[in-house]
Design an enzyme around this catalytic site. Structure first.
Site, short mmCIF file in Angstrom:
data_model
loop_
_atom_site.label_atom_id
_atom_site.label_comp_id
_atom_site.label_asym_id
_atom_site.label_seq_id
_atom_site.Cartn_x
_atom_site.Cartn_y
_atom_site.Cartn_z
CB THR A 124 -0.98 0.04 1.20
OG1 THR A 124 -0.24 -0.16 2.40
CG2 THR A 124 -2.06 -1.01 1.09
NE ARG B 221 -10.94 -9.43 3.23
CZ ARG B 221 -10.35 -10.08 2.23
NH1 ARG B 221 -9.07 -9.85 1.95
NH2 ARG B 221 -11.00 -10.96 1.51
CG HIS C 42 -3.31 -15.57 -4.23
ND1 HIS C 42 -3.73 -14.68 -3.27
CD2 HIS C 42 -3.66 -16.80 -3.77
CE1 HIS C 42 -4.30 -15.36 -2.27
NE2 HIS C 42 -4.26 -16.64 -2.55
CB CYS D 99 -5.73 -18.84 -25.25
SG CYS D 99 -7.31 -19.07 -26.07
CB CYS E 210 -6.37 -22.95 -28.23
SG CYS E 210 -5.25 -21.52 -28.30
CB CYS F 234 -6.36 -16.56 -28.40
SG CYS F 234 -5.22 -17.82 -28.92
CB CYS G 76 -8.61 -20.37 -30.85
SG CYS G 76 -8.68 -19.91 -29.11
CB SER H 34 -6.72 -9.31 6.38
OG SER H 34 -7.09 -9.97 5.19
P1 CNA Z 1 -6.06 -7.68 2.60
O1 CNA Z 1 -7.13 -8.61 3.03
O2 CNA Z 1 -6.44 -6.46 1.84
O3 CNA Z 1 -5.25 -7.28 3.91
C1 CNA Z 1 -4.25 -6.29 3.90
C2 CNA Z 1 -4.00 -5.90 5.34
O4 CNA Z 1 -2.90 -5.00 5.38
C3 CNA Z 1 -5.18 -5.19 5.99
O5 CNA Z 1 -5.43 -5.78 7.24
C4 CNA Z 1 -4.69 -3.74 6.15
O6 CNA Z 1 -5.25 -3.09 7.23
C5 CNA Z 1 -3.20 -3.96 6.31
N1 CNA Z 1 -2.35 -2.83 5.92
C6 CNA Z 1 -2.40 -2.11 4.77
N2 CNA Z 1 -1.42 -1.21 4.72
C7 CNA Z 1 -0.72 -1.34 5.87
C8 CNA Z 1 0.42 -0.66 6.43
N3 CNA Z 1 1.05 0.30 5.75
N4 CNA Z 1 0.84 -1.03 7.66
C9 CNA Z 1 0.22 -2.02 8.36
N5 CNA Z 1 -0.85 -2.70 7.88
C10 CNA Z 1 -1.31 -2.36 6.66
O7 CNA Z 1 -4.94 -8.41 1.72
P2 CNA Z 1 -4.44 -9.89 1.79
O8 CNA Z 1 -3.24 -9.94 0.95
O9 CNA Z 1 -4.42 -10.45 3.15
O10 CNA Z 1 -5.68 -10.58 1.02
C11 CNA Z 1 -5.45 -11.41 0.13
C12 CNA Z 1 -5.70 -10.95 -1.33
C13 CNA Z 1 -5.54 -9.49 -1.66
C14 CNA Z 1 -4.63 -11.62 -2.11
O11 CNA Z 1 -5.23 -12.52 -2.98
C15 CNA Z 1 -3.92 -10.54 -2.91
O12 CNA Z 1 -3.61 -11.02 -4.19
C16 CNA Z 1 -4.92 -9.46 -3.05
N6 CNA Z 1 -4.37 -8.14 -3.43
C17 CNA Z 1 -3.09 -8.00 -3.87
C18 CNA Z 1 -2.59 -6.75 -4.19
C19 CNA Z 1 -1.17 -6.63 -4.67
O13 CNA Z 1 -0.68 -7.47 -5.41
N7 CNA Z 1 -0.45 -5.60 -4.24
C20 CNA Z 1 -3.41 -5.64 -4.08
C21 CNA Z 1 -4.74 -5.80 -3.64
C22 CNA Z 1 -5.20 -7.07 -3.32
ZN ZN Z 2 -6.55 -19.62 -28.20
#
Ligand code: CNA
Ligand code: ZN
Length: 246
Positions: free
Chosen positions: A27, A35, A120, A128, A131, A152, A155, A192
């Site tokens: 973030t 979340r 993930h 694709c 195919c 694609c 196909c 989370s």
């Molecule tokens: P989530 O459920 O969004 O949890 C993120 C957690 O981080 C939350 O509890 C926030 O309060 C906490 N948080 C955010 N910023 C900070 C900070 N600076 N300091 C302390 N705490 C902080 O995300 P999870 O990864 O647990 O959930 C899983 C999903 C979200 C996965 O499948 C990810 O692929 C998916 N996701 C990924 C991205 C990315 O690739 N950057 C972005 C958004 C969602």
């Molecule tokens: Zn194809």
């Protein structure tokens, strides 16, 4: 109570640290999580339940590709956070063995981490739906930016990036579980712990489990300790305790 002093002590005496990271680690780089206070479940800029659902993708892929265009443009211009960099440093020093990430943003690799298990999936390749033809990142990205829905060459089927949608199997889970079982310290950073099966990984750890995360968490992992503070602040402190000269 866990604090940065204790965490630094644990890191110093461990040899097989495993980190499980989530959207919260990115973030500060400018990528919204799901979340957190500015997460997609709160702002509703995209509805994660539809955007990342495989049945919705096969019904109307435009929902996902609107997000994907935005995401790829963002990811291209953002830099890894201090914490991504710190984890790469711990790996170089031989203290950390692997990063298991739920993220699809590629920032661990950009920071220099080598052993990254992307449960993930990632945008690095696509296939694709018709195919099965494979597409490289460059080809895929070009098509995502140029077309409302990338099709694609062979196909005309819809091409899907190899990220894991709700309703699809996670990737590398055996390796992730094995890494967790070998861990003498398990750090859950910016997650989370609500998305399964990744959220189960901490409980396999052979060593202490420490969560560094602010905000509501999923089911509590037995024995897990928490530092509920800003991630980059926590690791900046830990880093300065471990290497005061830096
Ligand atoms: P989530 O459920 O969004 O949890 C993120 C957690 O981080 C939350 O509890 C926030 O309060 C906490 N948080 C955010 N910023 C900070 C900070 N600076 N300091 C302390 N705490 C902080 O995300 P999870 O990864 O647990 O959930 C899983 C999903 C979200 C996965 O499948 C990810 O692929 C998916 N996701 C990924 C991205 C990315 O690739 N950057 C972005 C958004 C969602
Ligand atoms: Zn194809």
């Amino acid at each position: 109570m866990m604090n940065t002093q204790k965490l630094a002590g644990l890191i110093q005496k461990s040899h097989h640290i495993v980190a499980l990271t989530g959207a919260g680690i990115s973030t500060a780089a400018g990528i919204p999580d799901f979340r957190g206070p500015n997460g997609l479940y709160v702002t509703h800029r995209y509805d994660p339940e539809k955007t990342f659902d495989i049945d919705w993708f096969d019904t109307d892929p435009r929902i996902f590709f609107a997000f994907a265009r935005d995401f790829l443009t963002t990811v291209d211009r953002v830099q890894p956070t201090q914490t991504h960099v710190f984890l790469a440093e711990l790996e170089q020093q031989g203290l950390l063995q692997s990063v298991i990430t739920q993220n699809i943003d590629g920032l661990h690799q950009k920071a220099g981490s080598r052993n990254v298990i992307e449960v993930h999936g990632s945008f690095q390749r696509g296939h694709c739906r018709g195919c099965g033809h494979g597409y490289s990142y460059d080809k895929l990205k070009h098509k995502i930016l140029a077309e409302e829905v990338p099709h694609c060459d062979c196909c005309n089927g819809v091409i899907k990036p190899d990220i894991v949608f709700y309703g699809e199997a996670v990737q590398g889970m055996d390796e992730a579980e094995s890494e967790a079982r070998h861990a003498d310290l398990f750090l859950a950073i910016g997650t989370s712990l609500t998305v399964y099966p990744a959220a189960m990984l901490p409980q396999f750890s052979s060593g202490p489990v420490v969560s560094i995360n602010r905000g509501t968490m999923g089911e509590v992992v037995r024995g897990m300790e928490s530092i509920e503070r800003n991630i980059d602040e926590v690791f900046a402190e830990v880093r300065s305790i471990l290497s005061p000269s830096l």
